[in-house]
Design an enzyme around this catalytic site. Structure first.
Site, PDB file in Angstrom:
ATOM      1  N   HIS A 100      -1.504  -0.677  -4.466  1.00  0.00           N
ATOM      2  CA  HIS A 100      -2.403  -0.668  -3.773  1.00  0.00           C
ATOM      3  C   HIS A 100      -2.504   0.495  -3.234  1.00  0.00           C
ATOM      4  O   HIS A 100      -1.682   1.224  -2.650  1.00  0.00           O
ATOM      5  CB  HIS A 100      -2.519  -1.276  -2.052  1.00  0.00           C
ATOM      6  CG  HIS A 100      -3.873  -1.203  -1.920  1.00  0.00           C
ATOM      7  ND1 HIS A 100      -4.892  -2.270  -2.047  1.00  0.00           N
ATOM      8  CD2 HIS A 100      -4.701  -0.265  -0.773  1.00  0.00           C
ATOM      9  CE1 HIS A 100      -5.998  -1.911  -0.764  1.00  0.00           C
ATOM     10  NE2 HIS A 100      -5.786  -0.632  -0.623  1.00  0.00           N
ATOM     11  N   ASP A 111      -7.008  -6.277   4.097  1.00  0.00           N
ATOM     12  CA  ASP A 111      -6.360  -5.284   3.761  1.00  0.00           C
ATOM     13  C   ASP A 111      -6.746  -4.120   5.609  1.00  0.00           C
ATOM     14  O   ASP A 111      -7.421  -3.884   6.053  1.00  0.00           O
ATOM     15  CB  ASP A 111      -7.181  -4.180   2.634  1.00  0.00           C
ATOM     16  CG  ASP A 111      -5.688  -2.421   2.800  1.00  0.00           C
ATOM     17  OD1 ASP A 111      -5.187  -2.608   3.729  1.00  0.00           O
ATOM     18  OD2 ASP A 111      -6.684  -1.810   2.269  1.00  0.00           O
ATOM     19  N   MET A 125     -12.071   4.443  -0.381  1.00  0.00           N
ATOM     20  CA  MET A 125     -12.739   4.774   0.972  1.00  0.00           C
ATOM     21  C   MET A 125     -13.279   6.028   0.401  1.00  0.00           C
ATOM     22  O   MET A 125     -13.015   7.335   0.984  1.00  0.00           O
ATOM     23  CB  MET A 125     -11.648   4.650   2.042  1.00  0.00           C
ATOM     24  CG  MET A 125     -11.403   3.730   1.823  1.00  0.00           C
ATOM     25  SD  MET A 125      -9.527   3.247   2.818  1.00  0.00           S
ATOM     26  CE  MET A 125      -8.227   3.420   1.332  1.00  0.00           C
ATOM     27  N   MET A 143     -11.716  -5.229   5.135  1.00  0.00           N
ATOM     28  CA  MET A 143     -11.154  -4.560   6.053  1.00  0.00           C
ATOM     29  C   MET A 143     -10.397  -5.575   7.251  1.00  0.00           C
ATOM     30  O   MET A 143     -11.584  -5.678   7.616  1.00  0.00           O
ATOM     31  CB  MET A 143     -12.276  -3.528   5.909  1.00  0.00           C
ATOM     32  CG  MET A 143     -11.912  -2.975   4.805  1.00  0.00           C
ATOM     33  SD  MET A 143      -9.954  -2.070   4.021  1.00  0.00           S
ATOM     34  CE  MET A 143      -9.345  -1.367   5.369  1.00  0.00           C
ATOM     35  N   MET A 203      -8.847   8.437   0.074  1.00  0.00           N
ATOM     36  CA  MET A 203     -10.124   8.414   0.764  1.00  0.00           C
ATOM     37  C   MET A 203      -9.926  10.293   0.470  1.00  0.00           C
ATOM     38  O   MET A 203      -9.719  10.863   0.250  1.00  0.00           O
ATOM     39  CB  MET A 203      -9.072   8.188   1.931  1.00  0.00           C
ATOM     40  CG  MET A 203      -8.811   7.594   2.472  1.00  0.00           C
ATOM     41  SD  MET A 203      -7.580   7.295   3.830  1.00  0.00           S
ATOM     42  CE  MET A 203      -6.792   5.756   3.897  1.00  0.00           C
ATOM     43  N   ASP A 224      -4.811   4.438  -1.839  1.00  0.00           N
ATOM     44  CA  ASP A 224      -5.354   4.604  -1.468  1.00  0.00           C
ATOM     45  C   ASP A 224      -6.475   5.408  -1.447  1.00  0.00           C
ATOM     46  O   ASP A 224      -6.378   6.659  -1.262  1.00  0.00           O
ATOM     47  CB  ASP A 224      -5.111   4.054  -0.044  1.00  0.00           C
ATOM     48  CG  ASP A 224      -5.006   3.074   0.826  1.00  0.00           C
ATOM     49  OD1 ASP A 224      -6.452   1.921   0.527  1.00  0.00           O
ATOM     50  OD2 ASP A 224      -3.670   2.288   0.964  1.00  0.00           O
ATOM     51  N   HIS A 232      -8.481   1.273  -3.779  1.00  0.00           N
ATOM     52  CA  HIS A 232      -9.102   1.269  -2.932  1.00  0.00           C
ATOM     53  C   HIS A 232      -9.932   2.444  -2.642  1.00  0.00           C
ATOM     54  O   HIS A 232      -9.439   3.166  -1.561  1.00  0.00           O
ATOM     55  CB  HIS A 232      -8.063   0.065  -1.822  1.00  0.00           C
ATOM     56  CG  HIS A 232      -9.276   0.567  -0.674  1.00  0.00           C
ATOM     57  ND1 HIS A 232      -9.202   0.575   0.863  1.00  0.00           N
ATOM     58  CD2 HIS A 232     -10.487   0.239  -0.473  1.00  0.00           C
ATOM     59  CE1 HIS A 232      -9.538  -0.251   1.687  1.00  0.00           C
ATOM     60  NE2 HIS A 232     -10.752   0.125   1.197  1.00  0.00           N
ATOM     61  N   SER A 283       0.812  -1.671  -0.059  1.00  0.00           N
ATOM     62  CA  SER A 283       0.015   0.125   0.122  1.00  0.00           C
ATOM     63  C   SER A 283       0.863   1.064   0.033  1.00  0.00           C
ATOM     64  O   SER A 283       1.437   1.341   0.660  1.00  0.00           O
ATOM     65  CB  SER A 283      -1.403   0.043   0.965  1.00  0.00           C
ATOM     66  OG  SER A 283      -1.451   1.296   1.759  1.00  0.00           O
ATOM     67  N   PHE A 289      -6.785   5.205   8.292  1.00  0.00           N
ATOM     68  CA  PHE A 289      -4.830   4.647   8.460  1.00  0.00           C
ATOM     69  C   PHE A 289      -4.002   3.610   8.113  1.00  0.00           C
ATOM     70  O   PHE A 289      -4.959   2.489   8.780  1.00  0.00           O
ATOM     71  CB  PHE A 289      -5.108   5.862   9.681  1.00  0.00           C
ATOM     72  CG  PHE A 289      -5.713   6.723  10.045  1.00  0.00           C
ATOM     73  CD1 PHE A 289      -5.519   7.564   9.387  1.00  0.00           C
ATOM     74  CD2 PHE A 289      -7.351   7.157  10.123  1.00  0.00           C
ATOM     75  CE1 PHE A 289      -5.727   8.791   9.968  1.00  0.00           C
ATOM     76  CE2 PHE A 289      -7.994   7.457  10.722  1.00  0.00           C
ATOM     77  CZ  PHE A 289      -7.197   9.334  10.302  1.00  0.00           C
ATOM     78  N   GLY A 290      -3.077   3.792   7.925  1.00  0.00           N
ATOM     79  CA  GLY A 290      -2.438   2.741   8.071  1.00  0.00           C
ATOM     80  C   GLY A 290      -1.729   2.463   9.236  1.00  0.00           C
ATOM     81  O   GLY A 290      -1.821   3.086  10.267  1.00  0.00           O
ATOM     82  N   SER A 340       2.420  -1.090   6.029  1.00  0.00           N
ATOM     83  CA  SER A 340       3.743  -0.228   6.611  1.00  0.00           C
ATOM     84  C   SER A 340       4.888  -1.413   6.860  1.00  0.00           C
ATOM     85  O   SER A 340       6.094  -1.635   6.715  1.00  0.00           O
ATOM     86  CB  SER A 340       3.286   0.138   8.336  1.00  0.00           C
ATOM     87  OG  SER A 340       2.261  -0.803   8.986  1.00  0.00           O
TER      88      SER A 340
HETATM   89  C1  DX5 Z   1      -6.534   1.359   5.836  1.00  0.00           C
HETATM   90  C2  DX5 Z   1      -5.817   1.075   4.327  1.00  0.00           C
HETATM   91  C3  DX5 Z   1      -4.962  -0.034   4.441  1.00  0.00           C
HETATM   92  C4  DX5 Z   1      -4.132   1.270   4.716  1.00  0.00           C
HETATM   93  C5  DX5 Z   1      -2.355  -0.786   5.287  1.00  0.00           C
HETATM   94  O1  DX5 Z   1      -7.675   2.356   5.905  1.00  0.00           O
HETATM   95  O2  DX5 Z   1      -6.909   1.050   3.597  1.00  0.00           O
HETATM   96  O3  DX5 Z   1      -4.787  -0.214   2.910  1.00  0.00           O
HETATM   97  O4  DX5 Z   1      -2.964   1.420   3.854  1.00  0.00           O
HETATM   98  O5  DX5 Z   1      -1.546  -0.634   5.761  1.00  0.00           O
HETATM   99  P1  DX5 Z   1      -1.284  -1.061   6.960  1.00  0.00           P
HETATM  100  O6  DX5 Z   1      -0.268  -2.625   6.762  1.00  0.00           O
HETATM  101  O7  DX5 Z   1       0.063  -0.487   7.395  1.00  0.00           O
HETATM  102  O8  DX5 Z   1      -2.390  -1.579   8.250  1.00  0.00           O
HETATM  103 ZN    ZN Z   2      -6.545   0.244   1.606  1.00  0.00          ZN
END
Ligand code: DX5
Ligand code: ZN
Length: 234
Positions: A43, A186, A78, A148, A47, A45, A76, A20, A154-155, A209
């Site tokens: 991937h 994810d 969101m 999910m 948002m 994201d 993805h 991601s 957030f990551g 991460s």
């Molecule tokens: C969270 C994102 C994920 C995120 C995952 O809303 O959709 O894709 O980047 O990050 P990690 O692997 O650090 O949980």
């Molecule tokens: Zn994602």
């Protein structure tokens, strides 16, 4: 009379990794995609600060990533109002475009049709609290199910093992021919959690991460993929 496909032996699975970009350096997106050239998908994201309490990037930036990425894009979304915004990501060349079931205002199958018509695979994402049962019929028209394993936004959050029941059920439906899609997970995927997810039936593992936080992202991808493969080896 119905002719549901059934398999005595499930189709062998090859675990795939989608790093991601949320955990990458946003000032160097071209270099960051080059660092993960061995990944299966990248991937992205998207948002909108409405569907989730965070804002990342949108169509112009995804278009720029698409132009340079050595790896197919997995978008993805969101965002609220995916019916309005999602087809543009398919049109710009994203390989897979995933929308949230909770955000769809109409029948998600109509949107899946639009995404496929624009040349992309269609994905449906479920937040941790959203039941799979509500979307079994709808999912027959999708190519990807994104489960999910954190609340989206957030990551770097902790993996929620309680979503693995949904993964197991989706795997069973795919292996018995009732659904024909890729099972993707994810959130919080790393060396401590990937084996449980693989055993439950995931095909595609998103890892933010765990890949971009590593000194060598390529080695992290290979390590995660091998770990998942070992977990499901007969
Ligand atoms: C969270 C994102 C994920 C995120 C995952 O809303 O959709 O894709 O980047 O990050 P990690 O692997 O650090 O949980
Ligand atoms: Zn994602």
């Amino acid at each position: 009379m119905t002719h549901a496909r059934t398999y005595d032996h499930p189709v062998p699975r090859h675990p795939m990794i989608a790093p991601s970009l949320l955990s990458a350096d946003f000032a160097r997106l071209a270099e960051e995609t080059a660092r993960i050239a061995d990944a299966d998908w990248v991937h992205v994201d998207v948002m909108d600060a409405h569907f989730v309490p965070n804002l990342t990037l949108g169509e112009p930036v995804v278009k720029a990533i698409q132009a340079v990425s050595p790896v197919p894009l997995d978008c993805h979304l969101m965002i609220t109002d995916p019916e309005r915004w999602a087809p543009a990501y398919a049109e710009l060349g994203a390989h897979n475009v995933t929308v949230h079931a909770e955000a769809c205002t109409g029948d998600p199958r109509d949107l899946a049709k639009d995404l496929r018509a624009a040349g992309a695979k269609a994905g449906l994402a479920l937040k941790p609290g959203t039941p799979l049962e509500d979307y079994l019929e709808v999912l027959r028209d999708f190519d990807t199910l994104l489960v999910m394993s954190v609340e989206p936004g957030f990551g770097g959050q902790s993996f929620m093992p309680e979503v693995l029941g949904k993964v197991r059920e989706a795997r069973r439906l795919v292996d018995t021919g009732h659904l024909d899609l890729l099972v993707e997970i994810d959130g919080g995927i790393n060396a401590d959690t990937i084996e449980a997810a693989a055993e439950a039936g995931v095909d595609m593992f998103v890892a933010g991460s765990a890949v971009y936080g590593a000194a060598d992202p390529g080695a992290a991808i290979a390590g995660l993929r091998a770990q998942a493969a070992r977990a499901i080896a007969p």
